[in-house]
Design an enzyme around this catalytic site. Structure first.
Site, PDB file in Angstrom:
ATOM      1  N   HIS A  13     -27.676 126.427 -92.585  1.00  0.00           N
ATOM      2  CA  HIS A  13     -27.257 126.127 -90.989  1.00  0.00           C
ATOM      3  C   HIS A  13     -27.032 124.532 -91.087  1.00  0.00           C
ATOM      4  O   HIS A  13     -28.110 123.910 -91.068  1.00  0.00           O
ATOM      5  CB  HIS A  13     -28.441 126.635 -90.175  1.00  0.00           C
ATOM      6  CG  HIS A  13     -27.788 126.454 -88.696  1.00  0.00           C
ATOM      7  ND1 HIS A  13     -27.855 127.115 -87.822  1.00  0.00           N
ATOM      8  CD2 HIS A  13     -27.245 125.063 -88.173  1.00  0.00           C
ATOM      9  CE1 HIS A  13     -27.553 126.734 -86.588  1.00  0.00           C
ATOM     10  NE2 HIS A  13     -26.997 125.424 -86.728  1.00  0.00           N
ATOM     11  N   HIS A  15     -24.377 121.310 -89.878  1.00  0.00           N
ATOM     12  CA  HIS A  15     -23.107 120.848 -89.451  1.00  0.00           C
ATOM     13  C   HIS A  15     -22.724 119.648 -89.950  1.00  0.00           C
ATOM     14  O   HIS A  15     -23.637 118.608 -90.301  1.00  0.00           O
ATOM     15  CB  HIS A  15     -23.507 120.115 -88.132  1.00  0.00           C
ATOM     16  CG  HIS A  15     -24.083 121.176 -87.044  1.00  0.00           C
ATOM     17  ND1 HIS A  15     -23.290 121.858 -85.911  1.00  0.00           N
ATOM     18  CD2 HIS A  15     -25.402 121.771 -86.732  1.00  0.00           C
ATOM     19  CE1 HIS A  15     -23.921 122.803 -85.390  1.00  0.00           C
ATOM     20  NE2 HIS A  15     -25.162 122.809 -85.787  1.00  0.00           N
ATOM     21  N   LYS A  99     -20.512 132.972 -85.867  1.00  0.00           N
ATOM     22  CA  LYS A  99     -21.380 132.181 -85.265  1.00  0.00           C
ATOM     23  C   LYS A  99     -21.204 132.370 -83.620  1.00  0.00           C
ATOM     24  O   LYS A  99     -20.179 132.255 -82.959  1.00  0.00           O
ATOM     25  CB  LYS A  99     -21.712 130.748 -85.337  1.00  0.00           C
ATOM     26  CG  LYS A  99     -22.415 129.850 -84.527  1.00  0.00           C
ATOM     27  CD  LYS A  99     -23.859 129.962 -84.967  1.00  0.00           C
ATOM     28  CE  LYS A  99     -24.894 129.379 -83.975  1.00  0.00           C
ATOM     29  NZ  LYS A  99     -25.204 127.993 -84.605  1.00  0.00           N
ATOM     30  N   HIS A 136     -26.902 131.506 -81.894  1.00  0.00           N
ATOM     31  CA  HIS A 136     -27.607 130.427 -81.279  1.00  0.00           C
ATOM     32  C   HIS A 136     -28.268 131.291 -79.980  1.00  0.00           C
ATOM     33  O   HIS A 136     -27.754 131.586 -78.991  1.00  0.00           O
ATOM     34  CB  HIS A 136     -26.700 129.350 -80.628  1.00  0.00           C
ATOM     35  CG  HIS A 136     -27.705 128.322 -80.101  1.00  0.00           C
ATOM     36  ND1 HIS A 136     -27.686 126.868 -80.565  1.00  0.00           N
ATOM     37  CD2 HIS A 136     -28.133 128.019 -78.721  1.00  0.00           C
ATOM     38  CE1 HIS A 136     -28.341 126.238 -79.677  1.00  0.00           C
ATOM     39  NE2 HIS A 136     -28.573 126.877 -78.571  1.00  0.00           N
ATOM     40  N   HIS A 174     -32.452 128.504 -86.150  1.00  0.00           N
ATOM     41  CA  HIS A 174     -33.353 127.629 -85.756  1.00  0.00           C
ATOM     42  C   HIS A 174     -34.212 128.289 -84.920  1.00  0.00           C
ATOM     43  O   HIS A 174     -34.250 127.955 -83.648  1.00  0.00           O
ATOM     44  CB  HIS A 174     -32.583 126.475 -85.113  1.00  0.00           C
ATOM     45  CG  HIS A 174     -31.343 126.586 -84.201  1.00  0.00           C
ATOM     46  ND1 HIS A 174     -31.377 127.453 -83.372  1.00  0.00           N
ATOM     47  CD2 HIS A 174     -30.155 126.287 -84.373  1.00  0.00           C
ATOM     48  CE1 HIS A 174     -30.083 127.463 -82.656  1.00  0.00           C
ATOM     49  NE2 HIS A 174     -29.222 126.742 -83.415  1.00  0.00           N
ATOM     50  N   ASP A 247     -30.069 122.826 -89.720  1.00  0.00           N
ATOM     51  CA  ASP A 247     -29.611 122.444 -88.368  1.00  0.00           C
ATOM     52  C   ASP A 247     -29.403 120.861 -88.280  1.00  0.00           C
ATOM     53  O   ASP A 247     -29.263 120.265 -87.403  1.00  0.00           O
ATOM     54  CB  ASP A 247     -30.371 122.988 -87.307  1.00  0.00           C
ATOM     55  CG  ASP A 247     -29.237 122.858 -85.919  1.00  0.00           C
ATOM     56  OD1 ASP A 247     -28.255 122.974 -86.322  1.00  0.00           O
ATOM     57  OD2 ASP A 247     -29.938 122.920 -85.012  1.00  0.00           O
TER      58      ASP A 247
END
Ligand code: DOR
Ligand code: ZN
Length: 342
Positions: A13, A15, A99, A136, A174, A247
């Site tokens: 995970h 970004h 996602k 999420h 997460h 994350d």
């Protein structure tokens, strides 16, 4: 123990943004991980396979020369996602999952899904072609206490998704609460979870320790100590349902240290070292390799990596910041000491 050699890990995970931020952060990730699941919440979001392929090329071009790193792309689910796009993902070598952001739950989630039942036909298609759903797991209802949003999402939405689509592979991203850990444990082996370093290291006091600490603010927000302990127990349990997903979510320091600071912790610069710190404190370094290098690959049905990496026991101080053009990114644990170095 002064040295720890592991099969090279992957980050399930991550970004990485685009432009000049991408250039800096991707070098950090590629230095540690062989692969990473790349989040699609750009502005505008990555919703189509062809957009994901372009983004993938941009990531590959941003890598330091000679680095080998495999970005595993994902698509952002919206109310407009089609069954045809699901089939394209199933046939793509490079796109691995969808996602799901409940609309308004977090950074760049405005294009997310308002009414979850409206995308059930898409989830049905994903189940049929065995494309994983990454969630999420928070309600975006502002009336719901921010510390309860994960728990409420599980009760009000996730339980029904899991029940309705028993063969759909789902990653609860997460996880931050004991409720989420218990939910994943009670579900079938189709349901797994990622755990971040910040949720293993800190409880919610860290957000308000002598003042507001914007670099500890992320979503889902860090919870109470008993939740942290449940996450630790899951991470070091050797249960393959729980695996590494940082994350890592870079924002410019100016956007974090702000009257309305952005959510996200930047951990990619030393992700493995941060997890090693946690596992060592728990006397569980022997459980790090499964969590970091095996269980995620197995869940995604990808081969485990062949190369190894070695962590050395070495005290070092995390930089105050990393430069990006004329600005900076402040890492998680800036100016603090870590005891392992890759
Ligand atoms: O803290 C977060 N930051 N949580 C998310 O879900 C998104 C992420 C980001 O993109 O900055
Ligand atoms: Zn994220």
């Amino acid at each position: 123990m002064d040295k720890l050699t592991l099969t090279q890990p992957d980050d399930w995970h991550l970004h990485v943004r685009n432009g000049s931020v991408l250039k800096t952060v991707i070098a950090h990730t590629a230095n540690q991980f062989a692969r990473a699941i790349i989040m699609p919440n750009l502005k505008p979001p990555i919703t189509k396979v062809n957009e994901a392929l372009n983004y993938r090329s941009e990531i590959l071009q941003a890598l330091p020369v000679g680095t080998s790193f495999n970005p595993l792309m994902t698509l952002y689910l919206t109310a407009k996602t089609t069954v045809n796009e699901v089939k394209k993902v199933a046939n793509s070598e490079y796109v691995h999952a969808f996602k799901l952001y409940p609309a308004g739950a977090t950074t760049n989630s405005d294009a997310g899904v308002n009414e979850l039942k409206s995308i059930y036909p898409i989830l049905e298609a994903m189940q049929q072609v065995d494309v994983p759903l990454l969630i999420h797991g928070e309600v975006s209802d502002n009336a719901c206490d921010i510390f309860d949003r994960e728990k409420v999402f599980i009760e009000s939405s996730l339980a029904n998704i899991v029940k309705t689509f028993p063969k759909l592979r789902i990653v609860v991203e997460h996880v931050t609460t004991k409720e989420a850990v218990d939910f994943v444990l009670s579900a079938s082996d189709k349901v797994a979870a990622t755990i971040t370093p910040q949720h293993l290291m800190f409880n919610r006091n860290a957000i308000l320790a002598g003042g507001i600490r914007p670099h500890h603010y992320c979503l889902p927000i860090i919870k109470r100590e008993h939740h942290r302990l449940a996450l630790i127990k899951a991470a070091i349990s050797g249960n393959p349902k729980f695996f590494l997903g940082t994350d890592s979510a870079p924002h410019l320091t100016s956007a974090k240290e702000n009257s309305c600071g952005c959510a996200g912790c930047y951990s990619a610069y030393a992700a493995l070292e941060l997890y090693a710190e946690v596992f060592e404190k728990e006397n569980a370094l022997d459980k790090l390799e499964g969590f970091a290098s095996f269980f995620g690959a197995d869940f995604y049905q990808l081969p485990r990596n062949k190369k190894t990496v070695t962590l050395q026991r070495q005290a070092w101080t995390v930089p105050a910041s990393y430069p990006i053009d004329n600005e900076t990114i402040t890492p998680l644990k800036a100016n603090e000491n870590l005891s392992w170095k890759l």
